[in-house]
Enzyme design. Structure first.
Site, PDB file in Angstrom:
ATOM      1  N   SER A 263      -7.481  -0.341   5.055  1.00 19.95           N
ATOM      2  CA  SER A 263      -7.513  -0.534   3.611  1.00 19.95           C
ATOM      3  C   SER A 263      -7.656   0.824   2.938  1.00 19.95           C
ATOM      4  CB  SER A 263      -8.691  -1.432   3.223  1.00 19.95           C
ATOM      5  OG  SER A 263      -8.950  -1.366   1.839  1.00 19.95           O
ATOM      6  N   LYS A 269     -12.237  -2.599   6.824  1.00 15.85           N
ATOM      7  CA  LYS A 269     -11.234  -3.661   6.934  1.00 15.85           C
ATOM      8  C   LYS A 269     -10.381  -3.513   8.192  1.00 15.85           C
ATOM      9  CE  LYS A 269     -10.117  -6.465   4.412  1.00 15.85           C
ATOM     10  NZ  LYS A 269      -9.310  -6.345   3.181  1.00 15.85           N
ATOM     11  N   ASN A 271      -7.173  -5.416   8.785  1.00 18.82           N
ATOM     12  CA  ASN A 271      -6.218  -6.377   8.231  1.00 18.82           C
ATOM     13  C   ASN A 271      -5.134  -6.756   9.238  1.00 18.82           C
ATOM     14  OD1 ASN A 271      -7.398  -6.443   5.643  1.00 18.82           O
ATOM     15  ND2 ASN A 271      -6.380  -4.527   5.107  1.00 18.82           N
ATOM     16  N   ARG A 302      40.853 -20.119  -2.800  1.00 20.94           N
ATOM     17  CA  ARG A 302      40.148 -18.848  -2.919  1.00 20.94           C
ATOM     18  C   ARG A 302      39.094 -18.955  -4.014  1.00 20.94           C
ATOM     19  NH1 ARG A 302      42.504 -14.592  -0.985  1.00 20.94           N
ATOM     20  NH2 ARG A 302      43.051 -16.182   0.536  1.00 20.94           N
TER      21      ARG A 302
END
Length: 441
Positions: A263, A269, A271, A302
């Protein structure tokens, strides 16, 4: 700045401007050679054209800028290719083809190159799931429904579920028909006369693509099948990532990524960064699939806009799926499993997740309704008293009249209430290796 997070260098290269340009030139080279083999184009002219079908000889950015005036890059490409070849070869460049033939075939070639990357990573991810399923067939954790604790299961069975989903998604992707496109101005190859089908067959053979029954200019089922298959793959990868994210929550702590992210503000952290990237990529996929499906209705021979709307979404879809597949392979290969936390979380309800088992064991003597009502009352006591379901069962005379102490212990033992979990793991592993009579659906 963002691209590297959601794709891979290989997929980005194989879907970039030069890759698309080279795929279109591969069509022109193969077309000239196939027509030479059919006696329509002189051999020398075909060789001359093929010799100049190298992306390095062209300016893709300039072609893109000039494409605005005609809503296709092919006109500028053909003009530049014609200028490169000798005077005698120029009448034979792009002979009998139309712009859509070039781009649709290029899309098939680009797709084939990227699918090779995607399938390679998916197969490796499936192998990791098989490994985890076998290693953790006896690692008990609580199953969760509606995000609430439900019954005991095993982490091996969770991984077996990932495995079968991956195997089925891989099979779906392998079934996608990649076919050459060659129909000329209106899908009749009229300018080539009776030699048209022969050239079509030769073109398909040289490019290694399937030969379609008919030109498919406004039949977009191939693109739709491709989009659907990539969408299904993405959904499976997203489910795996979501499970890991939930298991990796601090309060849960049952899984950890091998290389968690940090972080910018909180040094503590850890994560689940890889899972986050997979989730971000797969969340973008349904919209791209929807765009490709919405482009299916195309008028007459087309399209006027619907076909043109496919090019960039298809490119992005291939890139995102490739990125998610690579990240999933990396995620699974480094996944750290924490059986101690799984066991601790299983005990959070103090045995209430075994209530179904207890009621089933009492039902034979008390009847289903009375057994369920009794166990429901004992569950309420467990919560009110902060005790355990096992203790309440042992203390209840109506239970002890029917079940022994060992019966109660067995009724409240998670490892004794796993049903066919191990058998299902064996079935998943057998299906994965192909040693089974079970039909994979």
């Amino acid at each position: 700045m963002f691209g590297a997070m959601f794709s891979t260098p290989e997929a980005t290269a194989r879907t970039g401007d030069d890759a698309w340009l080279q795929a279109m030139l591969d069509f022109e080279s193969a077309l000239a050679t196939a027509q030479s083999e059919a006696g329509i184009v002189p051999a020398g002219a075909a060789a001359d054209i093929a010799a100049h079908c190298r992306a390095a000889e062209f300016d893709s950015a300039a072609i893109g800028e000039r494409a605005v005036s005609s809503a296709t890059p092919v006109i500028a490409l053909v003009k530049d290719l014609t200028a490169l070849v000798g005077p005698d070869s120029r009448p034979h460049v792009h002979k009998g083809a139309t712009s859509q033939d070039v781009i649709d075939t290029a899309a098939m070639l680009v797709t084939r190159d990227v699918l090779a990357l995607i399938l390679g990573d998916l197969r490796e991810a499936a192998r990791e799931c098989a490994r985890l399923a076998d290693e953790h067939r006896d690692t008990v954790l609580v199953a969760r429904s509606l995000l609430q604790q439900a019954l005991p299961t095993t982490f091996g069975l969770r991984c077996a579920g990932w495995l079968t989903a991956l195997d089925e998604a891989i099979a779906g992707l392998e079934r996608v028909p990649l076919a050459v496109q060659f129909g000329g101005a209106a899908g009749t190859l009229a300018s080539l006369g009776p030699d048209g089908p022969r050239v079509l067959a030769g073109l398909a053979e040289r490019l290694g693509l399937a030969e379609p029954v008919l030109p498919w200019h406004t039949d977009r089922t191939r693109i739709a099948e491709l989009a659907g298959a990539l969408g299904a793959v993405s959904g499976v990868l997203g489910k795996i990532a979501l499970d890991v994210e939930l298991h990796a929550q601090t309060e849960v702590g049952e899984l950890t990524e091998g290389k968690p992210g940090g972080s910018s503000a909180m040094p503590h952290k850890q994560n689940p960064a890889t899972s986050v990237l997979i989730t971000a990529a797969t969340h973008r996929v349904p919209g791209l699939v929807a765009t490709l499906l919405s482009a299916m209705p195309q008028p007459y021979e087309r399209a006027a806009g619907a076909w043109q709307s496919e090019w960039e979404p298809l490119t992005e879809l291939l890139r995102l799926t490739a990125g998610a597949a690579r990240r999933t392979r990396e995620l699974l290969s480094g996944l750290r499993v924490h059986p101690d936390r799984m066991a601790a979380n299983l005990e959070l309800t103090r045995g209430l997740v075994l209530a179904e088992n207890a009621a089933a064991r009492l039902a034979g003597a008390l009847g289903r309704t009375e057994a369920q009502e009794l166990v429901a009352e004992l569950c309420r006591r467990t919560v009110e008293r902060g005790s355990t379901l096992r203790a309440e069962l042992l203390a209840e005379p109506k239970v002890r009249d029917v079940l022994s102490e060992q019966d109660v212990i067995a009724a409240t033992s998670a490892s004794d209430y796993l049903g066919a979990a191990s058998d299902f793991i064996d079935r998943a592993l057998a299906a994965h290796t192909g040693h089974t009579g079970l039909e994979k659906r």
